[in-house]
Design an enzyme around this catalytic site. Structure first.
Site, PDB file in Angstrom:
ATOM      1  N   TYR A  97      36.494  53.932  39.420  1.00 19.95           N
ATOM      2  CA  TYR A  97      37.551  52.935  39.771  1.00 19.95           C
ATOM      3  C   TYR A  97      38.686  52.920  38.985  1.00 19.95           C
ATOM      4  CZ  TYR A  97      33.606  50.876  42.464  1.00 19.95           C
ATOM      5  OH  TYR A  97      32.299  50.775  43.262  1.00 19.95           O
ATOM      6  N   ARG A 112      35.069  43.402  39.468  1.00 22.98           N
ATOM      7  CA  ARG A 112      35.608  42.088  39.379  1.00 22.98           C
ATOM      8  C   ARG A 112      35.048  41.323  38.111  1.00 22.98           C
ATOM      9  NH1 ARG A 112      34.004  39.154  44.349  1.00 22.98           N
ATOM     10  NH2 ARG A 112      32.756  41.034  44.687  1.00 22.98           N
ATOM     11  N   ASP A 134      35.391  46.015  49.212  1.00 18.06           N
ATOM     12  CA  ASP A 134      36.046  44.906  49.785  1.00 18.06           C
ATOM     13  C   ASP A 134      37.174  45.166  50.406  1.00 18.06           C
ATOM     14  OD1 ASP A 134      34.025  43.573  48.290  1.00 18.06           O
ATOM     15  OD2 ASP A 134      35.254  43.103  46.602  1.00 18.06           O
ATOM     16  N   ASP A 180      38.800  37.801  41.905  1.00 16.55           N
ATOM     17  CA  ASP A 180      40.098  38.725  42.052  1.00 16.55           C
ATOM     18  C   ASP A 180      41.251  37.893  42.694  1.00 16.55           C
ATOM     19  OD1 ASP A 180      39.565  38.166  44.638  1.00 16.55           O
ATOM     20  OD2 ASP A 180      38.654  39.719  45.432  1.00 16.55           O
TER      21      ASP A 180
END
Length: 290
Positions: free
Chosen positions: A68, A174, A40, A82
């Site tokens: 992550y 997310r 993103d 988010d």
């Protein structure tokens, strides 16, 4: 300039993955460049990029696991999942202690069910879910099974916490942040997202666009850089020629059927092979000219 190989790019926040490809095309003066694992725009971290012949190998990276580091903001929920989205819910809360957070995180370890976020690139009747959501069209996505290989608390923040996670393909961090919030009985959304690994591409080895512009050729790795997790099959020149003609080779070793190997003739990368169903032969999958 013709280049064949991989590049481990450190994508900064604020740029799309497509923006990165555009910059690299200008730096290297070539069009045949692609990337694996879209990030993103607000996210940062590892973006594997393939040049020339290496673009043929991008589809083989679709199944690799990723890692992550993510920030969870507690006490609020947004439409995008988010902190770039519109706030749908906001509430005061008492910060859970470390023991409570660790216990909640552990409940997401292993194989779990996850509903992807409405603001995602998943196609619904040929259209991206995120495009439909932006048009205020109701989006209902099916639950999918994912695997969380490892998840751990890094530290607490003033309004939430930061955690590390290693997961299978198809995992939406997310959604994971929101689901962790539900486990804590609190609204939650994702803040910072940093991708620290894609398969064999690691954050500590990634290079910035500025570093790449300074020494473009030095940043490029070989065609086999993306597949260091595969076993190696050492073959001779005659075997390499057979594979390049689409023929299979007798395999004297042992291994599971359909298991993949990187075939090398000395230092020359020949390509990706797999074991035949009976485990007796190496079969060409994606082979490159000498």
């Amino acid at each position: 300039m013709q280049i064949d190989g991989f590049l481990n790019v450190l994508k900064p926040p604020g740029m799309t993955s497509h923006d990165i490809i555009g910059c690299l095309r200008r730096i290297y003066g070539m069009k045949k460049i692609g990337h694996a694992g879209t990030l993103d725009p607000a996210a940062a971290g590892v973006l594997p990029v393939a040049f020339g012949k290496a673009t043929r190998l991008l589809e083989d990276m679709a199944d690799v696991d990723k890692s992550y580091r993510a920030q969870v903001i507690l006490g609020q929920r947004t439409d995008t999942g988010d902190d770039t989205g519109e706030i749908l819910e906001k509430s005061d809360f008492a910060m859970p202690d470390e023991a409570c957070l660790k216990e909640a995180l552990m409940k997401f370890s292993g194989e779990i069910e996850q509903v992807p976020p409405a603001y995602s690139a998943i196609k619904i009747n040929g259209k991206k879910a995120c495009d439909l959501a932006r048009q205020n069209i109701a989006v209902e996505l099916k639950t999918r099974q994912i695997t969380i290989y490892a998840i751990s608390l890094v530290r607490l923040t003033k309004d939430g916490f930061i955690f590390d996670v290693s997961c299978s393909k198809g995992t939406y961090v997310r959604s994971l942040c929101e689901d962790i919030g539900k486990e804590l009985l609190l609204p939650a959304t994702m803040g910072l997202l940093l991708r620290t690994r894609v398969g064999s591409f690691k954050l500590q080895e990634a290079v910035t666009l500025e570093e790449i512009a300074d020494v473009p050729l030095a940043a490029i790795g070989g065609l086999d850089l993306a597949f260091s997790y595969m076993n190696e099959a050492k073959i001779d020149a005659k075997g390499a020629q057979k594979l390049r003609f689409g023929q299979r080779l007798a395999y004297p070793g042992k291994g599971a059927a359909q298991k993949r190997f990187l075939a090398h003739d000395g230092a020359d990368f020949v390509g990706v092979c797999r074991l035949s169903a009976d485990g007796a032969y190496l079969e060409p999958v994606k082979i490159f000219p000498a």
